[in-house]
Structures are given as C-alpha cells and as structure tokens.
Write a protein that holds these residues in place. Structure first.
Motif, mmCIF file in Angstrom:
data_model
loop_
_atom_site.group_PDB
_atom_site.id
_atom_site.type_symbol
_atom_site.label_atom_id
_atom_site.label_comp_id
_atom_site.label_asym_id
_atom_site.label_seq_id
_atom_site.Cartn_x
_atom_site.Cartn_y
_atom_site.Cartn_z
ATOM 1 N N GLN A 438 0.861 -1.151 0.112
ATOM 2 C CA GLN A 438 -0.009 0.014 -0.084
ATOM 3 C C GLN A 438 0.750 1.326 -0.028
ATOM 4 O O GLN A 438 0.260 2.418 -0.303
ATOM 5 C CB GLN A 438 -1.007 0.050 1.258
ATOM 6 C CG GLN A 438 -0.270 0.246 2.497
ATOM 7 C CD GLN A 438 -1.272 0.133 3.610
ATOM 8 O OE1 GLN A 438 -2.271 -0.484 3.523
ATOM 9 N NE2 GLN A 438 -1.005 0.837 4.768
ATOM 10 N N SER A 439 2.151 1.225 0.257
ATOM 11 C CA SER A 439 2.897 2.718 0.263
ATOM 12 C C SER A 439 4.319 2.239 -0.107
ATOM 13 O O SER A 439 4.907 1.054 -0.093
ATOM 14 C CB SER A 439 3.008 3.013 1.850
ATOM 15 O OG SER A 439 3.521 2.148 2.556
ATOM 16 N N LYS A 440 5.071 3.208 -0.442
ATOM 17 C CA LYS A 440 6.555 3.130 -0.643
ATOM 18 C C LYS A 440 7.379 2.615 0.414
ATOM 19 O O LYS A 440 8.536 1.783 0.146
ATOM 20 C CB LYS A 440 7.084 4.390 -1.458
ATOM 21 C CG LYS A 440 6.681 5.593 -0.595
ATOM 22 C CD LYS A 440 7.006 6.831 -1.369
ATOM 23 C CE LYS A 440 6.903 8.166 -0.775
ATOM 24 N NZ LYS A 440 7.167 9.247 -1.226
ATOM 25 N N GLU A 441 7.133 3.066 1.629
ATOM 26 C CA GLU A 441 7.934 2.701 2.769
ATOM 27 C C GLU A 441 7.788 1.168 3.006
ATOM 28 O O GLU A 441 8.760 0.454 3.157
ATOM 29 C CB GLU A 441 7.289 3.529 3.929
ATOM 30 C CG GLU A 441 7.529 4.937 4.040
ATOM 31 C CD GLU A 441 6.634 5.819 3.148
ATOM 32 O OE1 GLU A 441 7.151 6.871 2.637
ATOM 33 O OE2 GLU A 441 5.773 5.162 2.656
ATOM 34 N N ARG A 442 6.731 0.570 2.922
ATOM 35 C CA ARG A 442 6.335 -0.841 2.810
ATOM 36 C C ARG A 442 7.046 -1.490 1.864
ATOM 37 O O ARG A 442 7.395 -2.514 2.058
ATOM 38 C CB ARG A 442 4.860 -1.129 3.131
ATOM 39 C CG ARG A 442 4.418 -0.620 4.395
ATOM 40 C CD ARG A 442 2.851 -0.898 4.407
ATOM 41 N NE ARG A 442 2.456 -2.229 4.745
ATOM 42 C CZ ARG A 442 2.682 -3.039 5.554
ATOM 43 N NH1 ARG A 442 2.797 -2.483 7.084
ATOM 44 N NH2 ARG A 442 2.207 -4.432 5.416
ATOM 45 N N ALA A 443 7.145 -0.956 0.760
ATOM 46 C CA ALA A 443 7.752 -1.559 -0.389
ATOM 47 C C ALA A 443 9.114 -1.762 -0.126
ATOM 48 O O ALA A 443 9.904 -2.667 -0.264
ATOM 49 C CB ALA A 443 7.555 -0.723 -1.773
ATOM 50 N N ASP A 458 13.289 -7.095 -6.915
ATOM 51 C CA ASP A 458 13.420 -5.608 -7.002
ATOM 52 C C ASP A 458 12.532 -4.783 -6.687
ATOM 53 O O ASP A 458 11.195 -5.420 -6.355
ATOM 54 C CB ASP A 458 14.055 -5.253 -8.370
ATOM 55 C CG ASP A 458 14.716 -3.863 -8.306
ATOM 56 O OD1 ASP A 458 14.564 -3.355 -7.374
ATOM 57 O OD2 ASP A 458 15.205 -3.675 -9.518
ATOM 58 N N VAL A 459 12.331 -3.832 -6.498
ATOM 59 C CA VAL A 459 11.205 -2.836 -5.793
ATOM 60 C C VAL A 459 10.963 -1.529 -6.849
ATOM 61 O O VAL A 459 12.133 -1.005 -7.398
ATOM 62 C CB VAL A 459 11.478 -2.388 -4.568
ATOM 63 C CG1 VAL A 459 12.723 -1.630 -4.507
ATOM 64 C CG2 VAL A 459 10.318 -1.663 -4.041
ATOM 65 N N ILE A 460 9.991 -1.119 -7.211
ATOM 66 C CA ILE A 460 9.722 0.037 -7.942
ATOM 67 C C ILE A 460 8.710 1.078 -7.146
ATOM 68 O O ILE A 460 7.543 0.278 -6.774
ATOM 69 C CB ILE A 460 9.228 -0.370 -9.244
ATOM 70 C CG1 ILE A 460 9.094 1.014 -10.116
ATOM 71 C CG2 ILE A 460 7.966 -1.161 -9.290
ATOM 72 C CD1 ILE A 460 8.843 0.811 -11.749
ATOM 73 N N HIS A 461 8.960 2.157 -7.087
ATOM 74 C CA HIS A 461 8.145 3.066 -6.380
ATOM 75 C C HIS A 461 8.377 4.630 -6.811
ATOM 76 O O HIS A 461 9.270 4.583 -7.557
ATOM 77 C CB HIS A 461 7.938 3.034 -4.798
ATOM 78 C CG HIS A 461 9.552 2.998 -4.278
ATOM 79 N ND1 HIS A 461 10.210 4.135 -4.128
ATOM 80 C CD2 HIS A 461 10.265 2.150 -3.732
ATOM 81 C CE1 HIS A 461 11.443 3.923 -3.734
ATOM 82 N NE2 HIS A 461 11.580 2.644 -3.478
ATOM 83 N N LEU A 489 1.171 2.090 -8.235
ATOM 84 C CA LEU A 489 1.897 2.859 -9.614
ATOM 85 C C LEU A 489 1.697 1.634 -10.443
ATOM 86 O O LEU A 489 1.498 2.299 -11.798
ATOM 87 C CB LEU A 489 3.336 3.189 -9.227
ATOM 88 C CG LEU A 489 4.055 3.624 -10.275
ATOM 89 C CD1 LEU A 489 3.706 5.321 -10.710
ATOM 90 C CD2 LEU A 489 5.542 3.753 -9.980
ATOM 91 N N MET A 490 1.871 0.737 -10.129
ATOM 92 C CA MET A 490 2.198 -0.341 -11.402
ATOM 93 C C MET A 490 0.599 -1.033 -11.585
ATOM 94 O O MET A 490 0.474 -1.945 -12.425
ATOM 95 C CB MET A 490 3.112 -1.311 -10.980
ATOM 96 C CG MET A 490 4.517 -0.900 -10.775
ATOM 97 S SD MET A 490 5.086 -0.273 -12.307
ATOM 98 C CE MET A 490 5.303 -1.508 -13.267
#
Length: 697
Positions: A438-443, A458-461, A489-490
């Motif tokens: 749900q958020s970039k911090e958790r990603a 890998d991660v994208i945010h 975003l994706m």
C-alpha cells in the motif's frame, strides 16, 4: 327493382364503403351492383344505361327493366340444372369422363376470379375508386412490412452476436460490430500496412471491445468504453486514430493520449510506434519539459503528429507564457484510465484534465474515454459534455477477468504475512511474480526482507528516479527480475505478458483497486493466479472483494458474503486512506536508528559540500588570499583580539572548534575536508602550525 332515386341515394351513401357481395348477393343484384345470374332479356345498350350511375354515356332517362317473377326465376334455374345433367351424361357417353376433385376446385377458383372481374365494371371501379385505392395502399404496406421484417431480422442477428460476445451498447445509430480485421479494410478503408502491423503483433481476430469500439471511432463517434484488463483497449483507439490522421502533416499535434502514469504512457507510446510502422507518423513522449520547449515551441517547424503524456507535464507546458505546446489542431483526445483521471484530490487528476479539455478547442475535435472499471460520475459527465456519446461495455461492469484463479488467505496479523510469503518462496514460485503493497515505505521494507531469501527481487516506487524505474521494468520484462514489489503505481494499465502470480501483500482498499491489481495477470486469454492476504483489520473491505470473486466464478465462503456492509460515506473515506499497519522490517530498532543517523549525517555532509563549493566559486584567488592572511597573522603578534579585529570578526560571534581556534581555523577545516587539492591542504596545515606557534609565544 329499386327506383333510380333510391339507387342514386344508395350509391352516394356507399361511396368508400366495402360491400360484401357474396354474403348479400341478392341485395347486390337488386341494387344492380353485380350482374344477376339469369340471362338478361334487355339489350346491351339498355344494360349499359342502367349501369351508367354517373351518366357518362348519355343523360337520358333510364328505362325500367322488365320485372320478372320469382316463379320464372325458379323455372329457369331448374331448366339450367336439367341441362347441366344432360351435358354431363353426354360427356360420359362420349368417353370424356368427369373431372377430378382437384380440377373442380381449380375450375371453381377460375370462375370466382372471372365473376369478380365481371362483377366490377369500369363504372363500378369509378364508384368504388376509394376502395381500389385502399387496396393499393395495402399492397404498399405489405412491401414496407417486408423491408421492416428484413431490418428486424438483421437487428436480431446483431443482438445475438453482441449477446454471445457480451457486448453491451447504449446510444443511437450504432454501427454493426466487425468480425474480422479484413472488414475494416473493405468497409472503412483502413490502410493495409496498419493491418499488417497488427497481425505482426499477434492479433488474428478482433477482441470484443475492438469489434464495437473501432467501427464507432472510425465513424468519428465519441465513446465511453469499459472493458476488462488485457482485452485490447489500447489497440482499439490506436487503429482509428492512425486511420483518421492519414499521413504526416505540418499542423502540430493532431492526437493526444493522456495516461495517469509515466510507465503506462511509455507503453502506449511504444504501441503507437509499432502499429504505425511504415506510415511515417511522428509520435512523441515528453520526458523533460525543457527539451520539449525546443521541439514543440511556437517557433518550431511543427513536424509532429501524436503526443502521449501524463496530465501534470502537459498542464505545466500549457501554463507557460507563451505555452510550450499548442493543442488547437487536435482531432482526437483520448483519456486512458478515465476513472482514475476523474478522481478528485491529491490522487486524482480532475483539475488537470479540465485544463487539457479546454486547451483542445478545435471545432472538429472528438473525445474517447477508456478504462477497465466503470465510474458513475464519468458516465454522467460524458452524457452532459460529449456529443451523442455511445457507451460500450464488455461483460459485467467492475468485474474481474474470469481467466484468473483468485484466492483469499487469512494470515492473522502483519507478522503472519511475512511468514506466509516465505512459505510460498520455500514451496517454490513460478516467476514472474508481482507483489502489491500500500505504500512506498512498506515496499522498501519488504524488499530488504526478501532480498536475502535467494530470489531475484527488485522494487519500484515513486521515490526512485525515472531511469531506475525504466531499468527495473525492462529487467522484469526480460526475465532478469523474478519478483517485483510495487505500489498502486503499477496497478494501472501496465501490460506484463506472462505474469503467473499476483500477490496482494496488503489488502486493497476498494474493489476497483483489486480488479486493476489482479488484472496484471490473465491477460489476452492466458491463465493466471491471484493470492490476497487479509487480517482482522481488513474485514471492512472483505465483502466487496468477495462479491467480485463470486461474480468471476470463484469459490467464496458464505460468511464473507454475509458480513455487514459498510456505509457509503465510510467506504469512501476508507478508499482514500489506507489503514495504519505495523512495520514489515524484522531488524532491531537499535540498528534501524543507527542507520537513520548515518543517513542523516551523509545528507548533511552533502549539503555542506554544496555550500562550500558555492563559497569557493564566489571567493577570489585562493593563493593570493592565503598570502594576505599569513601577513596579517605575523603583524598581529599573536594577539587573539587583534587577530579578530584584523579578520573582521565581532565579539558576539561564536567560534567553533577547540579552545583558542580562530575563524581562519574553521575555514581551513572545511576546505581541508571538502577539497581535493593536496597543495591547498598543505598550506592550510602550515597556517595552523603558525597560528599555534604565535598563540604559545
């Protein structure tokens, strides 16, 4: 027989009326509407005069025909019957035989037809002219009914075809759907090169949305289209745009496509290039507004045709004075993922879309809205603002794709999610896999947890640069990355072919978000799987997701469907704000705090480096300044007070560093740390030593 006055009155009253001569034959004979069966004893001239109702032949007084008694009539009829019997006996004796029943029936029909023709003379046709005219009208009606019947059969076939392909349309003058791409070339004149490019990309037959949306847009109709994820919506609006633009021209942008994310805009840009290959169309995607000002500014040569962009960048260029981009020649404005762009607030783009809508002020501009989910406010806006809009939807609205196997998994708490995720990794994943949080911090936290589990992740945010995001997407497409952790975003429009599994690590806040997330798999008819973790905190949203799964044909426990339904205001509030969740990271807090402090120190030092570089750029020649400072130190005799006066410092200013250090020492420290010149550092060290020696003496 009736008097002439009575006959005239009867004829006047009977004009336009239909008289049943078979049922009331005697009355018809009495009123001289038809001939009597007995042979007339009067001459032909007298009979014509009797039938001359309107006095066309001569205006002489009609002579009364001789009246016959009923007895004479009966005698004649008996004589006729006896003569008929005699003739039949003669025929039998001559061997001619008697006609069969079928022959008798035919003869009776012919006699009836002859009697009808003989009954209605030319004069009677004038009398009953209205009746004949009505018969002609009846014949015309029959012809009209046959045409209507053909049209009705055609509409029934179209309805059956649409029902079979689950195509639902609303509007007027809707063209028939196409069943093959060859029909587009024959019926609408699409260039064969475009169809060749389409077949080269793997399209053999049109999808349901392409069957109906493409003919509508080819007729320049404004549409609102809603179709499931992976159903070919992008190609459905690219084909008509390329057909209408015909060829490259120096008129500026003639087609604009607006997408909510840069990744989706780049994907659409790539599809325009593939389908328009060999046609010479110049398609552009805006990456940097500064470069766009040189290419598309007012003084440019206008050698561009199609623009694919995100709303914020386009609005920024439109608001410049003068505007960097002109949209006065736009013929088609396409809004992809229209329900997302119509959202209000920080996450939506409604205000930006209004600016773009007003900028496309051409008199012949047409608009099209495409999305995988249906929004009521978008439909109402389209009905009010678009010209004779047609709504096209495929399947049930706001429904998931039936090719995706959906599953819900209860994990208890936030820590249970990570255990379940590692259990999936242990059992074995079939890449590629998408994981939504749900958020970039958790990603970021989940990425640091899974990076040591032996999988390519890998991660994208939004915090990553555009280059990093592009490289990540490219590596995921080529198979170098097996598992990609991403945010919403994706979740919109990105086409990753062959994604086998979608994991909703954090429960989606709405059914629309859930549909878009799991729509990244099971695209273009391929099978896929979606797994959603949920905890006790997610029960508020559980019922809506369970309904979506049930409509797609998945098994759902009954208790989920019987949960209490959230109120409308509460549901809208929860959609905009994701719930607060515990951290995913299992690293002890002490190490996390240390890492945070270190990160802050690095950021602070970077800022100081930037300041010192600016300071050095503004200072005069450093060697000359150092010589002047050295002379000042020797002349002052080591007195700190004089030294401060000579350097221009005041008593109230604080001095950093060790006791007895001057402002020169402070600047020397900064320069020795932040500069790479070895000679400058040596000079500063010598100056420090001279200052210490002077202070001691």
């Amino acid at each position: 027989m009736a008097a002439p006055e009575e006959l005239q009155l009867f004829r006047k009253l009977g004009i336009g009326a239909k008289f049943d001569t078979k049922r009331f034959r005697k009355d018809a004979e009495r009123s001289q509407m038809i001939r009597a069966q007995v042979t007339p004893t009067v001459s032909k001239e007298e009979a014509d005069k009797a039938l001359d109702f309107f006095g066309n032949l001569s205006k002489q007084k009609p002579s009364k025909p001789a009246a016959k008694s009923t007895g004479d009539n009966a005698a004649r009829t008996s004589a006729e019957t006896s003569s008929k019997n005699n003739t039949s006996e003669v025929l039998k004796s001559e061997g001619l035989g008697v006609q069969s029943k079928k022959g008798k029936k035919r003869k009776q029909k012919e006699e009836l037809a002859d009697s009808d023709d003989s009954d209605y003379s030319e004069d009677s046709l004038q009398l009953l002219g209205d009746i004949k005219a009505s018969e002609k009208k009846k014949k015309r009606k029959k012809k009209d009914l046959t045409v209507n019947k053909v049209e009705q059969i055609k509409q029934e076939k179209l309805s059956e075809f649409r029902r079979k392909n689950r195509i639902h349309v609303q509007g007027s003058d809707i063209p028939a759907p196409v069943t093959s791409f060859q029909e587009l070339q024959g019926g609408y004149g699409i260039h064969p090169q475009i169809l060749t490019n389409l077949q080269g990309l793997g399209y053999e037959e049109p999808t349901p949305i392409q069957m109906q949306a493409v003919p509508l847009m080819l007729q320049r109709r404004e549409i609102l289209a809603c179709a499931p994820t992976g159903s070919g919506k992008t190609a459905a609006f690219i084909l008509p745009i390329l057909h209408h633009l015909r060829e490259p021209r120096r008129q500026g942008f003639r087609a604009v496509v607006v997408s909510p994310t840069r990744e989706l805009a780049k994907q659409t840009f790539t599809w325009f290039q593939r389908l328009g290959e060999g046609r010479g169309f110049r398609t552009y995607y805006i990456e940097k507004p500064a470069q766009a000002a040189k290419k598309f500014g007012p003084n440019s040569a206008k050698k561009f045709d199609i623009l694919v962009t995100t709303p914020n960048r386009l609005v920024y260029m439109l608001k410049q004075d003068p505007p960097i981009v002109s949209l006065h020649s736009v013929e088609w404005l396409v809004v992809d993922e229209s329900d997302k762009l119509f959202e209000e607030g920080k996450q939506g783009f409604r205000d930006q879309l209004g600016v773009i809508y007003q900028a496309c002020d051409s008199s012949h501009v047409r608009r099209a809205m495409f999305s995988a989910t249906f929004a009521y406010d978008v439909e109402q806006w389209c009905k009010l603002n678009l010209d004779n809009v047609v709504t096209v939807s495929i399947g049930a609205r706001n429904a998931a794709v039936d090719t995706v196997e959906q599953q819900l998994l209860f994990v208890g708490s936030e820590s249970g999610k990570l255990l379940a995720m590692r259990e999936l990794v242990r059992k074995g994943l079939t890449p590629p896999v998408l994981i939504f949080v749900q958020s970039k911090e958790r990603a970021k936290e989940l990425f640091h947890e899974l990076i040591y589990d032996g999988i390519n992740v890998d991660v994208i945010h939004a915090d990553r640069t555009q280059t990093q995001r592009d490289n990540t997407v490219k590596c995921f497409r080529t198979g170098k990355i097996w598992v990609l952790i991403c945010t919403e975003l994706m979740g919109r429009g990105i086409d990753f072919k062959g994604v086998n599994l979608v994991i909703n690590y954090d429960f989606p806040t709405s059914a629309v978000s859930y549909i878009h997330r799991i729509g990244r798999t099971g695209r273009a008819g391929r099978p896929g799987k979606a797994l959603t973790f949920f905890t006790e905190d997610d029960i508020v949203h559980l019922r809506s997701i369970a309904n979506v799964m049930r409509e797609a044909g998945c098994e759902v426990p009954e208790y989920m469907l019987e949960l209490k339904k959230a109120k409308r205001k509460e549901r809208r509030f929860l959609e905009k704000r994701a719930p607060k969740r515990k951290s995913i990271s299992t690293t002890p807090k002490m190490f996390v705090d240390k890492a945070m402090k270190k990160r802050k120190m690095i950021e602070k030092s970077k800022k100081m480096q930037g300041k010192t570089r600016k300071h050095e750029a503004l200072r005069p020649d450093s060697s000359r300044a150092n010589a002047d400072d050295r002379n000042k130190v020797t002349e002052s005799g080591g007195n700190r007070k004089n030294n401060e006066q000579e350097t221009g410092k005041h008593k109230g200013e604080k001095v950093q560093g060790k006791k007895g250090a001057t402002s020169i020492d402070r600047s020397a420290k900064l320069l020795s740390v932040n500069t790479n010149g070895k000679g400058l550092n040596k000079r500063m060290k010598k100056r420090k030593g001279a200052n210490k020696y002077v202070a001691k003496s």
